[in-house]
Design a protein around this motif. Structure first.
Motif, PDB file in Angstrom:
ATOM      1  N   GLU A  10      -0.470   2.581 -14.279  1.00 38.84           N
ATOM      2  CA  GLU A  10      -1.653   3.367 -13.947  1.00 38.84           C
ATOM      3  C   GLU A  10      -2.544   2.509 -13.433  1.00 38.84           C
ATOM      4  OE1 GLU A  10      -1.699   6.935 -13.222  1.00 38.84           O
ATOM      5  OE2 GLU A  10       0.209   6.597 -13.865  1.00 38.84           O
ATOM      6  N   ASP A  11      -2.539   1.355 -13.333  1.00 39.01           N
ATOM      7  CA  ASP A  11      -3.405   0.297 -12.891  1.00 39.01           C
ATOM      8  C   ASP A  11      -3.460   0.641 -11.479  1.00 39.01           C
ATOM      9  OD1 ASP A  11      -3.671  -0.856 -15.279  1.00 39.01           O
ATOM     10  OD2 ASP A  11      -2.518  -2.811 -15.016  1.00 39.01           O
ATOM     11  N   VAL A  12      -4.750  -0.023 -10.860  1.00 38.70           N
ATOM     12  CA  VAL A  12      -5.164   0.227  -9.471  1.00 38.70           C
ATOM     13  C   VAL A  12      -5.171  -1.337  -8.884  1.00 38.70           C
ATOM     14  CG1 VAL A  12      -6.943   0.965  -7.979  1.00 38.70           C
ATOM     15  CG2 VAL A  12      -6.304   2.262  -9.883  1.00 38.70           C
ATOM     16  N   LEU A  13      -4.928  -1.672  -7.668  1.00 32.24           N
ATOM     17  CA  LEU A  13      -4.711  -2.755  -7.221  1.00 32.24           C
ATOM     18  C   LEU A  13      -5.593  -2.804  -5.930  1.00 32.24           C
ATOM     19  CD1 LEU A  13      -4.151  -6.012  -7.041  1.00 32.24           C
ATOM     20  CD2 LEU A  13      -1.891  -5.123  -5.881  1.00 32.24           C
ATOM     21  N   LEU A  14      -6.573  -3.085  -5.797  1.00 36.33           N
ATOM     22  CA  LEU A  14      -7.428  -3.258  -4.346  1.00 36.33           C
ATOM     23  C   LEU A  14      -7.394  -4.411  -3.945  1.00 36.33           C
ATOM     24  CD1 LEU A  14     -10.742  -1.468  -5.895  1.00 36.33           C
ATOM     25  CD2 LEU A  14      -8.870  -0.481  -4.517  1.00 36.33           C
ATOM     26  N   VAL A  15      -6.693  -4.284  -2.386  1.00 38.04           N
ATOM     27  CA  VAL A  15      -6.205  -5.559  -1.734  1.00 38.04           C
ATOM     28  C   VAL A  15      -7.249  -5.806  -0.593  1.00 38.04           C
ATOM     29  CG1 VAL A  15      -4.547  -6.817  -0.666  1.00 38.04           C
ATOM     30  CG2 VAL A  15      -3.953  -5.458  -2.713  1.00 38.04           C
ATOM     31  N   ASP A  16      -8.199  -6.896  -0.378  1.00 32.18           N
ATOM     32  CA  ASP A  16      -8.560  -7.220   0.924  1.00 32.18           C
ATOM     33  C   ASP A  16      -7.532  -7.845   1.747  1.00 32.18           C
ATOM     34  OD1 ASP A  16     -10.185  -8.562   2.785  1.00 32.18           O
ATOM     35  OD2 ASP A  16     -11.427  -9.451   1.390  1.00 32.18           O
ATOM     36  N   GLY A  17      -7.314  -6.845   2.756  1.00 29.94           N
ATOM     37  CA  GLY A  17      -6.148  -7.307   3.596  1.00 29.94           C
ATOM     38  C   GLY A  17      -6.011  -8.601   4.435  1.00 29.94           C
ATOM     39  N   TYR A  18      -7.546  -8.579   4.893  1.00 27.66           N
ATOM     40  CA  TYR A  18      -7.514  -9.888   5.781  1.00 27.66           C
ATOM     41  C   TYR A  18      -7.601 -11.156   5.158  1.00 27.66           C
ATOM     42  CZ  TYR A  18      -8.009  -6.766   9.929  1.00 27.66           C
ATOM     43  OH  TYR A  18      -7.936  -5.936  10.951  1.00 27.66           O
TER      44      TYR A  18
END
Length: 182
Positions: A10-18
């Motif tokens: 259930e963890d959330v991973l927010l990725v800074d794409g650039y």
């Protein structure tokens, strides 16, 4: 990090794409030729990883200088890809998303090597993952998947194993080799 997979379901991973594109060697090289190809490759790699890890994944791309309201879509029906709103940086969007996803039921991770963004995200309750850590987790997941596929194929060399009695399997194997039925 908790385990080999790094994250829980259930963890959330927010990725800074650039930020990932600039930090991952394969993607940085692709970016020099065509940025769109690097973005597509990143999304493919993260798609495989998301399936492996089973977490909630959101990839954010900075569209600060692009006019418009911002765009969000589902990549292969697996995870969200967000292009920020006009005059909103990826960092600001990630900070906003940290606030929206905060819950006692899950951890929120922010994948970026931008130190300022790491500190801001940490201050808002998110955990930090560097571009390098995520790169190694994605690479390890690919290795684990290939190993599982290889092991699965090895286990299925004889699909009748465990289904038929041993003596029947031996008779069939002798017949297959042309050694008769005895």
């Amino acid at each position: 990090m908790r385990d080999r997979r790094m994250f829980q379901k259930e963890d959330v991973l927010l990725v800074d794409g650039y930020n990932m594109i600039g930090a991952w060697p394969e993607l940085a090289e692709l970016k020099e030729e065509k940025l769109e190809d690097a973005r597509d490759r990143l999304l493919d790699m993260l798609s495989d990883y998301q399936s492996y890890a089973g977490l909630i994944l959101i990839v954010v791309f900075d569209a600060f200088r692009v006019s418009g309201a911002g765009v969000e879509y589902r990549h292969r029906k697996k995870f969200s890809v967000v292009y920020t709103r006009e005059r909103e940086t990826a960092d600001e969007c990630i900070e906003r998303l940290v606030g929206e996803w905060t819950s006692v039921k899950r951890d929120i991770y922010v994948a970026t090597s931008d130190l300022v963004e790491q500190h801001v995200a940490f201050g808002r309750g998110a955990l930090r993952v560097s571009a390098r850590e995520l790169f190694h987790a994605v690479k390890q997941s690919r290795t684990d998947i290939q190993t599982a596929i290889k092991n699965d194929k090895q286990l299925k060399k004889n699909p009748l194993e465990g289904v038929l009695p041993e003596d029947v399997q031996q008779r069939l194997e002798r017949m297959r080799r042309g050694l008769g039925d005895s």
